[in-house]
Design a protein around this motif. Sequence first.
Motif, mmCIF file in Angstrom:
data_model
loop_
_atom_site.group_PDB
_atom_site.id
_atom_site.type_symbol
_atom_site.label_atom_id
_atom_site.label_comp_id
_atom_site.label_asym_id
_atom_site.label_seq_id
_atom_site.Cartn_x
_atom_site.Cartn_y
_atom_site.Cartn_z
ATOM 1 N N ALA A 144 35.617 36.210 50.237
ATOM 2 C CA ALA A 144 35.299 35.245 49.180
ATOM 3 C C ALA A 144 34.449 34.112 49.714
ATOM 4 O O ALA A 144 34.555 33.717 50.878
ATOM 5 C CB ALA A 144 36.579 34.694 48.564
ATOM 6 N N LYS A 183 32.784 38.158 40.418
ATOM 7 C CA LYS A 183 33.738 38.953 41.187
ATOM 8 C C LYS A 183 33.392 40.426 41.066
ATOM 9 O O LYS A 183 33.300 40.968 39.960
ATOM 10 C CB LYS A 183 35.164 38.707 40.694
ATOM 11 N N SER A 235 34.140 38.041 46.038
ATOM 12 C CA SER A 235 34.048 37.091 44.929
ATOM 13 C C SER A 235 33.262 35.866 45.377
ATOM 14 O O SER A 235 33.256 35.520 46.563
ATOM 15 C CB SER A 235 35.443 36.664 44.447
ATOM 16 N N LYS A 236 32.585 35.240 44.428
ATOM 17 C CA LYS A 236 31.835 34.016 44.691
ATOM 18 C C LYS A 236 32.107 33.034 43.578
ATOM 19 O O LYS A 236 31.876 33.327 42.398
ATOM 20 C CB LYS A 236 30.334 34.318 44.791
ATOM 21 N N THR A 266 33.637 30.219 48.315
ATOM 22 C CA THR A 266 33.975 29.201 47.325
ATOM 23 C C THR A 266 33.158 27.954 47.628
ATOM 24 O O THR A 266 33.274 27.384 48.718
ATOM 25 C CB THR A 266 35.473 28.866 47.364
#
Length: 451
Positions: free
Chosen positions: A245, A417, A366-367, A247
Amino acid sequence: MKDSYGTNTQNSRSARLSFSELVAVYEKEDVPALKEEIYVTNPRSYRMSVIYELVSTEFTRGNKKEYATTWDEVARTIFKDSRFGERLERTRFLKDVKEMIFQKQLSDAEKIDFILDHIKTRMTWDGEYTKYAEDELDEAYERGSGSVAEINLTLIALLKECGLEVYPVLLSSKQYGIPLYPTLEGYNYVIAGVRNKGKVILLDATDKMSSPDILPNRVYNWTGRMVSFQGVSQEIDLFENIAPASTIFLKASISEEGIIEGDYKERLSSLEALNFRHNYFSHDKSEWEEEEQEKYAVSEILNYDLEGVDAFEAPIVRSFNFKVERGVDRVGNKIFVSPLGFLRLSENPFKSDSRQFPISFDYPFSKDITINMQLPKGYKVSSLPESTNLGLPDDSGTFFYSIAENNGMLQVMMRFKLKKHVIPVEYYESLKEFYKLRVDKENEKVVLEKV
């Protein structure tokens, strides 16, 4: 040989062997060429081919020997190979390090971390892909280098010596192919799988920056096959315990002159962190910030900081201050601004009208992006993009975009995602449209008007 009278004697035997030979000829005309396509792990996996493999022999009637008729037979055959099973039995050379580990009185989790770090530090991968250790493990351990098998079988041996329930896990690297049926030749890689508290922890000591369950990108291909000393096998999901991920939190302001300044902070976890480390440590550190500035196409980067880049099990936190001189477009008394700025996806990677092969991403990921942007004084929002929520077929991925203005502050949220790393070819049109809508949305502009 010599008999009791000192004379030489020699025994000989002869036999007649009858066999039949089958010659197979395959012909096919007008075979279409393989097109180059993006996001294909290994195009050779889709090439027409005929592969033969020895699965059993029966030299005398009723005396049949099986090698690869079932996955359990594959496990038994591999363990019988002197370069595999026997290597794991000769472990006296690990006695001193085993005693040192026991003296530390570590928990199982601490043992796993310590042993992985010890083998990574002690041994360096020579670039050879193989599931069999050609050299004795003590030789490879002593010289400090070896193949995939020599390093990871040594890792398995030390884990086992220290009382952990560990098994070899056979893999096929990305460039080797996909083992779809019981096969001895379909694997070219082996890692360690430790059973601990109801889960399997995967370890690979060939990568200096790997950590438990975070393996080098080259091994994430299809599934693994755990094989036991008793000749029992189990399919292993390589992606089960990873959650790559990115974030991002961005706080910025727009001046009346159209200059955007702000603070950027990003947290990278799992394989996203591992890949960042590989990239970071392969570059000249004196030029790294300059390359980052060029990558993000910003005018200036200040106070660049990295946390956790040397702690391989920890996430990485990257932060810096930035300045964009020409961050907006001005037309008359209006300002047009892209809310995601240098974080937006500028173009759709999927451009072709059709697709031959499944779409293979390296791994699910995911970002998430959250932006708070202060608007310039004397301006108000006259037009905002609409929020949207998209999904791929079969729950393969999602895209969420939300934007709002509150007391002169622009608030943006983007969530992308990808839940499955392989998208079937029949979903290509949906994936292409999914990315098109994402690009369109991320590139829509907010219109500000002078009050």
